[in-house]
Design a protein around this motif. Structure first.
Motif, PDB file in Angstrom:
ATOM      1  N   ARG A 161      73.856  27.392 -40.917  1.00 26.00           N
ATOM      2  CA  ARG A 161      73.499  28.477 -40.021  1.00 26.00           C
ATOM      3  C   ARG A 161      74.214  28.310 -38.684  1.00 26.00           C
ATOM      4  NH1 ARG A 161      68.181  27.865 -37.277  1.00 26.00           N
ATOM      5  NH2 ARG A 161      69.493  27.627 -35.430  1.00 26.00           N
ATOM      6  N   ASN A 162      74.581  29.415 -38.086  1.00 28.86           N
ATOM      7  CA  ASN A 162      75.072  29.386 -36.723  1.00 28.86           C
ATOM      8  C   ASN A 162      73.969  28.802 -35.836  1.00 28.86           C
ATOM      9  OD1 ASN A 162      75.223  30.722 -33.903  1.00 28.86           O
ATOM     10  ND2 ASN A 162      77.257  31.094 -34.733  1.00 28.86           N
ATOM     11  N   PHE A 163      74.327  27.939 -34.912  1.00 26.19           N
ATOM     12  CA  PHE A 163      73.314  27.242 -34.120  1.00 26.19           C
ATOM     13  C   PHE A 163      72.434  28.213 -33.327  1.00 26.19           C
ATOM     14  CE2 PHE A 163      71.889  24.952 -30.269  1.00 26.19           C
ATOM     15  CZ  PHE A 163      71.189  23.921 -30.868  1.00 26.19           C
ATOM     16  N   HIS A 164      73.034  29.264 -32.754  1.00 27.74           N
ATOM     17  CA  HIS A 164      72.313  30.153 -31.856  1.00 27.74           C
ATOM     18  C   HIS A 164      71.829  31.448 -32.507  1.00 27.74           C
ATOM     19  CE1 HIS A 164      73.272  27.688 -28.380  1.00 27.74           C
ATOM     20  NE2 HIS A 164      74.537  27.684 -28.746  1.00 27.74           N
ATOM     21  N   GLN A 165      72.348  31.774 -33.697  1.00 24.20           N
ATOM     22  CA  GLN A 165      72.036  33.069 -34.302  1.00 24.20           C
ATOM     23  C   GLN A 165      71.643  32.916 -35.762  1.00 24.20           C
ATOM     24  OE1 GLN A 165      76.089  34.571 -33.088  1.00 24.20           O
ATOM     25  NE2 GLN A 165      74.903  36.421 -32.615  1.00 24.20           N
ATOM     26  N   ASN A 166      70.983  33.948 -36.282  1.00 26.92           N
ATOM     27  CA  ASN A 166      70.613  33.961 -37.691  1.00 26.92           C
ATOM     28  C   ASN A 166      71.767  34.484 -38.538  1.00 26.92           C
ATOM     29  OD1 ASN A 166      67.956  32.883 -37.560  1.00 26.92           O
ATOM     30  ND2 ASN A 166      67.265  34.812 -36.653  1.00 26.92           N
ATOM     31  N   LEU A 167      72.846  33.743 -38.498  1.00 31.84           N
ATOM     32  CA  LEU A 167      74.033  34.003 -39.316  1.00 31.84           C
ATOM     33  C   LEU A 167      74.264  32.775 -40.175  1.00 31.84           C
ATOM     34  CD1 LEU A 167      76.372  35.561 -36.586  1.00 31.84           C
ATOM     35  CD2 LEU A 167      75.007  36.781 -38.301  1.00 31.84           C
ATOM     36  N   TYR A 168      74.365  32.996 -41.494  1.00 30.61           N
ATOM     37  CA  TYR A 168      74.465  31.894 -42.445  1.00 30.61           C
ATOM     38  C   TYR A 168      75.800  31.978 -43.189  1.00 30.61           C
ATOM     39  CZ  TYR A 168      69.479  31.611 -41.491  1.00 30.61           C
ATOM     40  OH  TYR A 168      68.267  31.493 -40.855  1.00 30.61           O
ATOM     41  N   TYR A 169      76.402  30.817 -43.473  1.00 31.01           N
ATOM     42  CA  TYR A 169      77.732  30.784 -44.073  1.00 31.01           C
ATOM     43  C   TYR A 169      77.758  29.853 -45.277  1.00 31.01           C
ATOM     44  CZ  TYR A 169      78.835  32.621 -39.441  1.00 31.01           C
ATOM     45  OH  TYR A 169      78.855  33.368 -38.282  1.00 31.01           O
ATOM     46  N   TYR A 170      78.614  30.226 -46.240  1.00 29.82           N
ATOM     47  CA  TYR A 170      78.858  29.339 -47.377  1.00 29.82           C
ATOM     48  C   TYR A 170      80.307  29.515 -47.824  1.00 29.82           C
ATOM     49  CZ  TYR A 170      78.878  33.162 -50.801  1.00 29.82           C
ATOM     50  OH  TYR A 170      79.195  34.290 -51.518  1.00 29.82           O
ATOM     51  N   ASN A 171      80.850  28.475 -48.420  1.00 25.80           N
ATOM     52  CA  ASN A 171      82.219  28.500 -48.924  1.00 25.80           C
ATOM     53  C   ASN A 171      82.165  28.715 -50.443  1.00 25.80           C
ATOM     54  OD1 ASN A 171      84.809  27.838 -49.915  1.00 25.80           O
ATOM     55  ND2 ASN A 171      85.216  26.545 -48.132  1.00 25.80           N
ATOM     56  N   PRO A 172      82.555  29.885 -50.941  1.00 26.11           N
ATOM     57  CA  PRO A 172      82.424  30.193 -52.379  1.00 26.11           C
ATOM     58  C   PRO A 172      83.181  29.226 -53.290  1.00 26.11           C
ATOM     59  CG  PRO A 172      82.969  32.159 -51.103  1.00 26.11           C
ATOM     60  CD  PRO A 172      83.147  30.999 -50.193  1.00 26.11           C
ATOM     61  N   THR A 173      84.251  28.618 -52.786  1.00 28.15           N
ATOM     62  CA  THR A 173      85.071  27.755 -53.643  1.00 28.15           C
ATOM     63  C   THR A 173      84.436  26.385 -53.881  1.00 28.15           C
ATOM     64  OG1 THR A 173      86.350  26.962 -51.745  1.00 28.15           O
ATOM     65  CG2 THR A 173      87.187  28.912 -52.911  1.00 28.15           C
ATOM     66  N   VAL A 174      83.584  25.936 -52.971  1.00 35.45           N
ATOM     67  CA  VAL A 174      82.998  24.594 -53.121  1.00 35.45           C
ATOM     68  C   VAL A 174      81.473  24.606 -53.099  1.00 35.45           C
ATOM     69  CG1 VAL A 174      85.002  23.394 -52.161  1.00 35.45           C
ATOM     70  CG2 VAL A 174      83.181  24.174 -50.633  1.00 35.45           C
ATOM     71  N   TYR A 175      80.866  25.790 -52.969  1.00 37.47           N
ATOM     72  CA  TYR A 175      79.406  25.854 -52.889  1.00 37.47           C
ATOM     73  C   TYR A 175      78.758  25.299 -54.156  1.00 37.47           C
ATOM     74  CZ  TYR A 175      74.656  27.707 -52.771  1.00 37.47           C
ATOM     75  OH  TYR A 175      73.288  27.823 -52.810  1.00 37.47           O
ATOM     76  N   ARG A 176      77.784  24.433 -53.978  1.00 31.11           N
ATOM     77  CA  ARG A 176      77.080  23.816 -55.103  1.00 31.11           C
ATOM     78  C   ARG A 176      75.705  24.462 -55.246  1.00 31.11           C
ATOM     79  NH1 ARG A 176      77.238  17.660 -53.272  1.00 31.11           N
ATOM     80  NH2 ARG A 176      76.277  18.713 -51.472  1.00 31.11           N
ATOM     81  N   PRO A 214      63.492  36.168 -46.659  1.00 30.66           N
ATOM     82  CA  PRO A 214      63.096  37.541 -46.949  1.00 30.66           C
ATOM     83  C   PRO A 214      64.226  38.551 -46.760  1.00 30.66           C
ATOM     84  CG  PRO A 214      62.228  36.846 -44.835  1.00 30.66           C
ATOM     85  CD  PRO A 214      62.811  35.620 -45.465  1.00 30.66           C
ATOM     86  N   ARG A 215      63.948  39.786 -47.166  1.00 27.09           N
ATOM     87  CA  ARG A 215      64.970  40.821 -47.213  1.00 27.09           C
ATOM     88  C   ARG A 215      65.633  41.058 -45.863  1.00 27.09           C
ATOM     89  NH1 ARG A 215      62.798  46.389 -49.394  1.00 27.09           N
ATOM     90  NH2 ARG A 215      61.742  46.244 -47.374  1.00 27.09           N
ATOM     91  N   TYR A 216      64.891  40.855 -44.792  1.00 28.66           N
ATOM     92  CA  TYR A 216      65.429  41.063 -43.444  1.00 28.66           C
ATOM     93  C   TYR A 216      66.720  40.278 -43.225  1.00 28.66           C
ATOM     94  CZ  TYR A 216      65.753  40.571 -38.358  1.00 28.66           C
ATOM     95  OH  TYR A 216      66.204  40.528 -37.051  1.00 28.66           O
ATOM     96  N   PHE A 217      66.853  39.120 -43.901  1.00 34.92           N
ATOM     97  CA  PHE A 217      68.010  38.247 -43.690  1.00 34.92           C
ATOM     98  C   PHE A 217      69.106  38.411 -44.745  1.00 34.92           C
ATOM     99  CE2 PHE A 217      64.519  35.811 -41.651  1.00 34.92           C
ATOM    100  CZ  PHE A 217      65.057  35.684 -40.380  1.00 34.92           C
ATOM    101  N   GLU A 218      68.928  39.292 -45.726  1.00 36.74           N
ATOM    102  CA  GLU A 218      69.827  39.302 -46.880  1.00 36.74           C
ATOM    103  C   GLU A 218      71.281  39.616 -46.526  1.00 36.74           C
ATOM    104  OE1 GLU A 218      68.202  42.022 -49.660  1.00 36.74           O
ATOM    105  OE2 GLU A 218      68.606  43.814 -48.470  1.00 36.74           O
ATOM    106  N   ASN A 219      71.512  40.330 -45.425  1.00 35.58           N
ATOM    107  CA  ASN A 219      72.885  40.620 -45.005  1.00 35.58           C
ATOM    108  C   ASN A 219      73.408  39.629 -43.977  1.00 35.58           C
ATOM    109  OD1 ASN A 219      73.097  42.943 -46.655  1.00 35.58           O
ATOM    110  ND2 ASN A 219      71.981  44.149 -45.125  1.00 35.58           N
ATOM    111  N   SER A 220      72.658  38.547 -43.767  1.00 35.35           N
ATOM    112  CA  SER A 220      73.061  37.541 -42.777  1.00 35.35           C
ATOM    113  C   SER A 220      73.918  36.435 -43.376  1.00 35.35           C
ATOM    114  CB  SER A 220      71.816  36.902 -42.141  1.00 35.35           C
ATOM    115  OG  SER A 220      71.019  37.878 -41.512  1.00 35.35           O
ATOM    116  N   LEU A 221      74.094  36.471 -44.700  1.00 33.53           N
ATOM    117  CA  LEU A 221      74.858  35.433 -45.394  1.00 33.53           C
ATOM    118  C   LEU A 221      76.258  35.934 -45.707  1.00 33.53           C
ATOM    119  CD1 LEU A 221      74.875  32.642 -46.823  1.00 33.53           C
ATOM    120  CD2 LEU A 221      74.025  33.806 -48.867  1.00 33.53           C
ATOM    121  N   THR A 222      77.271  35.218 -45.211  1.00 32.69           N
ATOM    122  CA  THR A 222      78.662  35.636 -45.422  1.00 32.69           C
ATOM    123  C   THR A 222      79.526  34.456 -45.852  1.00 32.69           C
ATOM    124  OG1 THR A 222      79.158  35.282 -43.075  1.00 32.69           O
ATOM    125  CG2 THR A 222      78.523  37.516 -43.745  1.00 32.69           C
ATOM    126  N   PRO A 223      80.594  34.734 -46.617  1.00 35.57           N
ATOM    127  CA  PRO A 223      81.513  33.669 -47.028  1.00 35.57           C
ATOM    128  C   PRO A 223      82.327  33.146 -45.845  1.00 35.57           C
ATOM    129  CG  PRO A 223      81.727  35.626 -48.405  1.00 35.57           C
ATOM    130  CD  PRO A 223      80.933  36.024 -47.218  1.00 35.57           C
TER     131      PRO A 223
END
Length: 431
Positions: free
Chosen positions: A201-216, A182-191
């Motif tokens: 996801r970060n193990f302890h926090q609602n921070l999500y990561y992706y690598n733009p060069t290899v993301y499928r 949901p929208r609450y998390f939309e700014n939690s995703l960073t490259p």
């Protein structure tokens, strides 16, 4: 001399063929499961039980303990059948003028895509402020014996008193780039430059990561657990309802109201057919809520072992609702005892509709195929372990309960399933 030897060999061969042809089905089963069989290469337990005659027809290592994996869900299923009604209890509440105080019951349905939905906004509409208390929650987000590195996968979503959205974020990639709701998390995703192909996801926090060069990018939505808390639930519920939800620690009083939820069958079917861990864990929480008026898995399991399961052949080493725990250990004869208990309180047509059916539905859709379905059972699988517990219908119309448990094998589960199918199809044709 050669003719004499040849005659002796032929007669011996014919004698062996006659002996094999005259051997009983149980003797043939022993050949298929015994010391010279495929199943002698790893720990295997098996029980075949005649439901009509109420007796064991064949057993192998039925007293030994095995890791059951998701067949654990049958314990949760039976406890829920006996304890809960036809519908869930969505929440417990007390109106206070224009405000409302609520407590969760463990009901996993709100916003969970696998279940039918009810109109929560309609219920909350008359109230201005909602106070949410988790004072009845006395457990942890993860079950005892779960693997910590499963945290990033949907099948290991966290447990909580009042789940919302299945305690999962939804990831979609309409333009090749991931977006979270949901929208609450939309700014939690960073490259990130970290070498990852998927979202982590970060193990302890609602921070999500992706690598733009290899993301499928996936054509289907993906789901990742979020870290639960009273505050996170309050913020998500506020966003969903369009009104303020405020965390509280007020204890649940004996006198209160209950909001009915959705049909229990919808939870049972999803849990059994798709082996849904999230629903299984929260069904156990709902049983705890009903019996203890608090949410605590270890205490309700202890209670059930002393009451509902006191007559089991062997002690249940039972630690969670879903079977994710590596500490669960049950014997095949206890699992068959459980299958018999379930059979006596659920009509055949309902039971076979809820359970996976060989070649037709759920986790058995692609195995045990036959023109007329003969396997109705719950699977349980994790690395190097595979079990199957349920019912087999033979060609002559008889119905048996069985438990087939395999642990610590050094090959793929599909190899074991193929050999299990030979045994079970033989039973179908000869019993």
């Amino acid at each position: 001399m050669n003719r004499i030897l040849l005659c002796f060999w032929l007669l011996s061969g014919l004698g062996l063929q006659r002996a094999y042809a005259q051997s009983t089905p149980s003797q043939k089963l022993e050949n298929m499961l015994g010391d010279q069989s495929f199943f002698a290469n790893h720990p295997t337990g098996f029980v075949l039980y005649d439901l009509e005659q109420q007796q064991v027809v064949y057993e192998k290592n039925s007293h030994q303990y095995f890791a059951p994996a998701s067949t654990t869900k049958l314990l949760t299923f039976y406890a829920a059948l006996v304890t809960l009604g036809d519908s869930t209890k969505r929440l417990r509440y007390i109106p206070r003028g224009k405000d409302l105080l609520i407590w969760g019951t463990g009901d996993p349905g709100w916003g969970y895509q696998a279940l039918p939905q009810m109109n929560m906004k309609e219920f909350f509409a008359p109230y201005q402020k909602i106070y949410f208390s988790d004072a009845n929650w006395q457990d942890s987000a993860y079950g005892y014996g779960w693997q910590w590195d499963d945290y990033n996968y949907a099948y290991a979503a966290e447990r909580s008193s009042f789940p919302i959205y299945g305690n999962l974020v939804k990831v979609s990639s309409p333009n090749g780039r991931p977006q979270i709701s949901p929208r609450y998390f939309e700014n939690s995703l960073t490259p990130t430059q970290k070498a990852i192909k998927d979202i982590e996801r970060n193990f302890h926090q609602n921070l999500y990561y992706y690598n733009p060069t290899v993301y499928r990018a996936s054509t289907k939505p993906e789901y990742i657990p979020f870290v639960t808390s009273t505050e996170t639930f309050a913020l998500l519920a506020s966003e969903e309802l369009g009104k303020e939800v405020i965390p509280s620690k007020e204890k649940l009083p004996e006198t209160h109201f209950v909001l009915p939820g959705i049909p229990m069958d919808s939870l049972y079917k999803e849990m059994l057919q798709e082996s849904d861990n999230f629903i299984a864990e929260h069904l156990l929480m709902m049983v705890s809520d009903e019996l203890l008026l608090k949410l605590e898995s270890a205490e309700v399991i202890a209670h059930l072992k002393e009451s509902l399961y006191a007559d089991m052949p062997d002690e249940l080493l039972w630690f969670d609702g879903s079977g994710l725990s590596r500490y669960n250990l049950f014997t095949p004869r206890s699992m068959v005892n459980l299958a018999e208990k379930i059979y006596h309180i659920v009509p055949d047509t309902t039971l076979f509709r809820l359970l996976p059916t060989g070649g037709r539905s759920g986790t058995l859709k692609n195995v045990y195929k036959a023109a007329s379905p003969y396997i109705f059972a719950k699977t349980g699988t994790f690395s190097n372990n595979h079990s199957l517990v349920g019912y087999i219908k033979t060609r002559n119309g008889k119905l048996y309960a069985f438990a087939f448990m395999n642990n610590n094998f050094p090959y793929k589960a599909r190899t074991v399933i193929t050999e299990m199918e030979k045994v079970l199809s033989y039973i179908r044709d000869n019993y």
